[in-house]
Design a protein around this motif. Structure first.
Motif, mmCIF file in Angstrom:
data_model
loop_
_atom_site.group_PDB
_atom_site.id
_atom_site.type_symbol
_atom_site.label_atom_id
_atom_site.label_comp_id
_atom_site.label_asym_id
_atom_site.label_seq_id
_atom_site.Cartn_x
_atom_site.Cartn_y
_atom_site.Cartn_z
ATOM 1 N N LEU A 39 27.377 23.047 28.335
ATOM 2 C CA LEU A 39 26.276 22.404 29.061
ATOM 3 C C LEU A 39 25.735 21.160 28.357
ATOM 4 N N HIS A 40 26.304 20.822 27.195
ATOM 5 C CA HIS A 40 25.865 19.602 26.505
ATOM 6 C C HIS A 40 26.194 18.374 27.343
ATOM 7 N N PRO A 41 25.261 17.434 27.440
ATOM 8 C CA PRO A 41 25.596 16.176 28.116
ATOM 9 C C PRO A 41 26.604 15.390 27.271
ATOM 10 N N ALA A 42 27.296 14.471 27.911
ATOM 11 C CA ALA A 42 28.320 13.671 27.227
ATOM 12 C C ALA A 42 27.765 12.946 26.007
ATOM 13 N N SER A 43 26.513 12.507 26.070
ATOM 14 C CA SER A 43 25.923 11.788 24.928
ATOM 15 C C SER A 43 25.804 12.693 23.704
ATOM 16 N N ASN A 44 25.455 13.956 23.893
ATOM 17 C CA ASN A 44 25.386 14.898 22.769
ATOM 18 C C ASN A 44 26.773 15.152 22.196
ATOM 19 N N VAL A 45 27.735 15.349 23.074
ATOM 20 C CA VAL A 45 29.107 15.606 22.633
ATOM 21 C C VAL A 45 29.621 14.426 21.814
ATOM 22 N N PRO A 61 16.540 18.448 26.551
ATOM 23 C CA PRO A 61 17.123 18.529 27.909
ATOM 24 C C PRO A 61 18.276 19.541 27.974
ATOM 25 N N TRP A 62 19.040 19.613 26.905
ATOM 26 C CA TRP A 62 20.149 20.574 26.855
ATOM 27 C C TRP A 62 19.606 22.000 26.886
ATOM 28 N N LEU A 63 18.585 22.284 26.083
ATOM 29 C CA LEU A 63 18.001 23.625 26.078
ATOM 30 C C LEU A 63 17.408 23.970 27.444
ATOM 31 N N ASP A 116 38.579 25.988 8.619
ATOM 32 C CA ASP A 116 39.911 26.346 9.108
ATOM 33 C C ASP A 116 40.048 26.356 10.624
ATOM 34 N N ARG A 117 38.973 26.085 11.353
ATOM 35 C CA ARG A 117 39.066 26.128 12.812
ATOM 36 C C ARG A 117 39.025 24.732 13.402
ATOM 37 N N ARG A 118 39.397 24.651 14.661
ATOM 38 C CA ARG A 118 39.326 23.395 15.395
ATOM 39 C C ARG A 118 38.323 23.570 16.527
ATOM 40 N N HIS A 119 37.379 22.682 16.614
ATOM 41 C CA HIS A 119 36.385 22.713 17.679
ATOM 42 C C HIS A 119 36.417 21.358 18.368
ATOM 43 N N ALA A 120 36.230 21.364 19.674
ATOM 44 C CA ALA A 120 36.361 20.139 20.465
ATOM 45 C C ALA A 120 35.463 19.013 19.980
ATOM 46 N N PHE A 121 34.247 19.316 19.526
ATOM 47 C CA PHE A 121 33.341 18.238 19.135
ATOM 48 C C PHE A 121 32.448 18.563 17.941
#
Length: 178
Positions: A39-45, A61-63, A116-121
């Protein structure tokens, strides 16, 4: 399940296991699961992907979006960092019963998981700022802290027992240090 609040929020910093525990808990309870990261907006990502920590102005706004989605889908399980009490208070404003689950790990295990993990952002470099921001659940907040070094199913069973009142205390070893 009787006694478990309408909204259960799995909180904590990146890499603590919010998504895995949340999905397992939702499955056990027969509820939908919401990953607040979606649900994060593109600007947060974009900020996080660039290694820039979010500000409160980014988070409000995200919360609000997370709270609205939880209210419309309740009963539900939500994975949402909710690092500060003020953020949790914002989520509690949805006018349905909410409880928080704070999984935690020994610091070295947590750092290794993130590294050790991969996260999108969410790059590993942001873990430090999240840990500095983290305000653990206070005694007057409905919820449970759980040491999450076993399986997601073991942690979910502990959470369900605690939130449904089948146990009144969580063992000392399940409390965060300090």
């Amino acid at each position: 399940m009787t006694g478990v609040p309408a909204v259960v929020v799995i909180m904590g910093p990146s890499g603590v296991g919010k998504t895995t525990l949340g999905a397992t808990l939702a499955d056990c309870l027969g509820r939908p699961f919401i990953d607040a990261d979606d649900l994060h907006p593109a600007s947060n990502v974009a900020k996080m992907a660039a290694g820039v920590a979010l500000t409160d102005e980014d988070r409000w706004p995200w919360l609000d979006a997370v709270a609205a989605r939880a209210a419309e889908r309740a009963p539900v399980v939500v994975a949402c960092s909710s690092l500060r009490r003020a953020y949790r208070d914002r989520l509690r404003d949805i006018h349905v019963e909410v409880a928080f689950v704070e999984p935690f790990l020994p610091r070295e295990v947590h750092e290794a998981r993130v590294r050790d993990r991969r996260h999108a952002f969410m790059p590993p470099g942001l873990l430090g700022s999240q840990l500095l921001t983290l305000e653990s659940l206070a005694d007057d907040e409905r919820g449970v802290r759980v040491l999450y070094t076993g399986t997601a199913q073991q942690a979910a069973d502990t959470v369900i027992a605690a939130l449904s009142g089948r146990v009144t205390t969580v063992p000392r070893e399940a409390q965060p240090p300090g």
